[in-house]
Design a protein around this motif. Structure first.
Motif, PDB file in Angstrom:
ATOM      1  N   ALA A  29       2.179   9.524  41.130  1.00  0.00           N
ATOM      2  CA  ALA A  29       1.203   8.521  41.299  1.00  0.00           C
ATOM      3  C   ALA A  29       1.569   7.435  40.242  1.00  0.00           C
ATOM      4  O   ALA A  29       1.825   6.093  40.535  1.00  0.00           O
ATOM      5  N   ARG A  30       1.698   7.801  39.129  1.00  0.00           N
ATOM      6  CA  ARG A  30       2.056   7.158  38.063  1.00  0.00           C
ATOM      7  C   ARG A  30       3.375   6.031  38.172  1.00  0.00           C
ATOM      8  O   ARG A  30       3.326   5.034  37.888  1.00  0.00           O
ATOM      9  N   LYS A  31       4.372   6.819  38.592  1.00  0.00           N
ATOM     10  CA  LYS A  31       5.542   6.342  38.794  1.00  0.00           C
ATOM     11  C   LYS A  31       5.416   4.990  40.076  1.00  0.00           C
ATOM     12  O   LYS A  31       6.107   4.096  39.519  1.00  0.00           O
ATOM     13  N   ALA A  32       5.063   5.328  40.813  1.00  0.00           N
ATOM     14  CA  ALA A  32       4.683   4.167  41.966  1.00  0.00           C
ATOM     15  C   ALA A  32       3.828   3.135  41.359  1.00  0.00           C
ATOM     16  O   ALA A  32       4.072   2.035  41.807  1.00  0.00           O
ATOM     17  N   ILE A  33       2.872   3.291  40.835  1.00  0.00           N
ATOM     18  CA  ILE A  33       2.033   2.480  40.136  1.00  0.00           C
ATOM     19  C   ILE A  33       2.903   1.546  39.178  1.00  0.00           C
ATOM     20  O   ILE A  33       2.544   0.340  39.116  1.00  0.00           O
ATOM     21  N   GLU A  34       3.518   2.347  38.103  1.00  0.00           N
ATOM     22  CA  GLU A  34       4.408   1.363  37.088  1.00  0.00           C
ATOM     23  C   GLU A  34       5.463   0.509  37.933  1.00  0.00           C
ATOM     24  O   GLU A  34       5.371  -0.684  37.553  1.00  0.00           O
ATOM     25  N   ALA A  35       6.018   1.109  38.951  1.00  0.00           N
ATOM     26  CA  ALA A  35       6.968   0.247  39.683  1.00  0.00           C
ATOM     27  C   ALA A  35       6.201  -1.190  40.357  1.00  0.00           C
ATOM     28  O   ALA A  35       6.573  -1.960  40.280  1.00  0.00           O
ATOM     29  N   SER A  36       5.062  -0.877  41.004  1.00  0.00           N
ATOM     30  CA  SER A  36       4.207  -1.864  41.504  1.00  0.00           C
ATOM     31  C   SER A  36       4.044  -2.810  40.426  1.00  0.00           C
ATOM     32  O   SER A  36       3.853  -4.032  40.640  1.00  0.00           O
ATOM     33  N   ASN A  37       3.147  -2.365  39.129  1.00  0.00           N
ATOM     34  CA  ASN A  37       2.944  -3.258  38.253  1.00  0.00           C
ATOM     35  C   ASN A  37       3.973  -4.140  37.849  1.00  0.00           C
ATOM     36  O   ASN A  37       3.856  -5.389  37.413  1.00  0.00           O
ATOM     37  N   ALA A  38       5.237  -3.660  38.001  1.00  0.00           N
ATOM     38  CA  ALA A  38       6.347  -4.433  37.323  1.00  0.00           C
ATOM     39  C   ALA A  38       6.620  -5.565  38.036  1.00  0.00           C
ATOM     40  O   ALA A  38       7.411  -6.457  37.711  1.00  0.00           O
ATOM     41  N   ILE A  39       6.451  -5.609  39.235  1.00  0.00           N
ATOM     42  CA  ILE A  39       6.810  -6.902  40.219  1.00  0.00           C
ATOM     43  C   ILE A  39       5.548  -7.528  40.415  1.00  0.00           C
ATOM     44  O   ILE A  39       5.593  -8.519  41.340  1.00  0.00           O
ATOM     45  N   TYR A  40       4.518  -7.291  40.224  1.00  0.00           N
ATOM     46  CA  TYR A  40       3.175  -7.914  40.579  1.00  0.00           C
ATOM     47  C   TYR A  40       2.956  -9.447  40.187  1.00  0.00           C
ATOM     48  O   TYR A  40       2.786  -9.993  41.295  1.00  0.00           O
ATOM     49  N   SER A  41       3.470  -9.564  39.063  1.00  0.00           N
ATOM     50  CA  SER A  41       3.285 -11.281  38.763  1.00  0.00           C
ATOM     51  C   SER A  41       4.527 -12.046  39.291  1.00  0.00           C
ATOM     52  O   SER A  41       4.105 -13.262  39.747  1.00  0.00           O
TER      53      SER A  41
END
Length: 148
Positions: A29-41
């Motif tokens: 879950a952390r890996k997926a969330i970090e990936a999502s956060n990286a492209i958020y902005s």
């Protein structure tokens, strides 16, 4: 004494083994969330509504000094009028079952597109596992600085 040592060793092995197996879903879950956060902005800066792909269909955003934002149309309007900035998220804590819901506690640093620091603060996001992966279900953030 020897029996106590064996029992202690077995208890240690059991705790470590169970901790590692229980930890795997949370690590994924952390890996997926970090990936999502990286492209958020980057998604928010497009102003094309693609940021909504990061949220559940029934998501709610809790921005500072404002009423909650509910529903896809309201979320789209919120991001459409937002400033052009880049956000970097640093996860401080992530907890939950790692299979259905997890809670993220993060710090953010916001810069303008030239790299000048605009703001920093904290974020709490409740992530929900959907058929399309991890999505933000509840998203609350606030600055570390007084309202202007």
């Amino acid at each position: 004494m020897k029996q106590l040592l064996i029992v202690s060793l077995l208890t240690f092995v059991f705790v470590v083994a169970n901790g590692q197996s229980e930890d795997q879903p949370l690590k994924a879950a952390r890996k997926a969330i970090e990936a999502s956060n990286a492209i958020y902005s980057d998604l928010a800066n497009k102003n094309d509504g693609s940021i909504l792909t990061r949220y559940t269909d029934d998501a709610c955003l809790y921005p500072p000094n404002a009423a909650p934002v509910r529903g896809k149309d309201n979320l789209a309007n919120f991001f459409k009028g937002g400033p052009k900035v880049h956000c970097k998220f640093t996860i401080q804590h992530l907890y939950g079952d790692g299979q259905t819901f997890v809670t993220e506690e993060s710090y953010y640093e916001m810069t303008d597109l030239k790299g000048n620091k605009v703001d920093d603060g904290k974020v709490i996001v409740i992530w929900k596992k959907t058929a399309n992966g991890w999505k933000m279900h509840r998203d609350m953030f606030s600055s570390n600085h007084p309202a202007k």
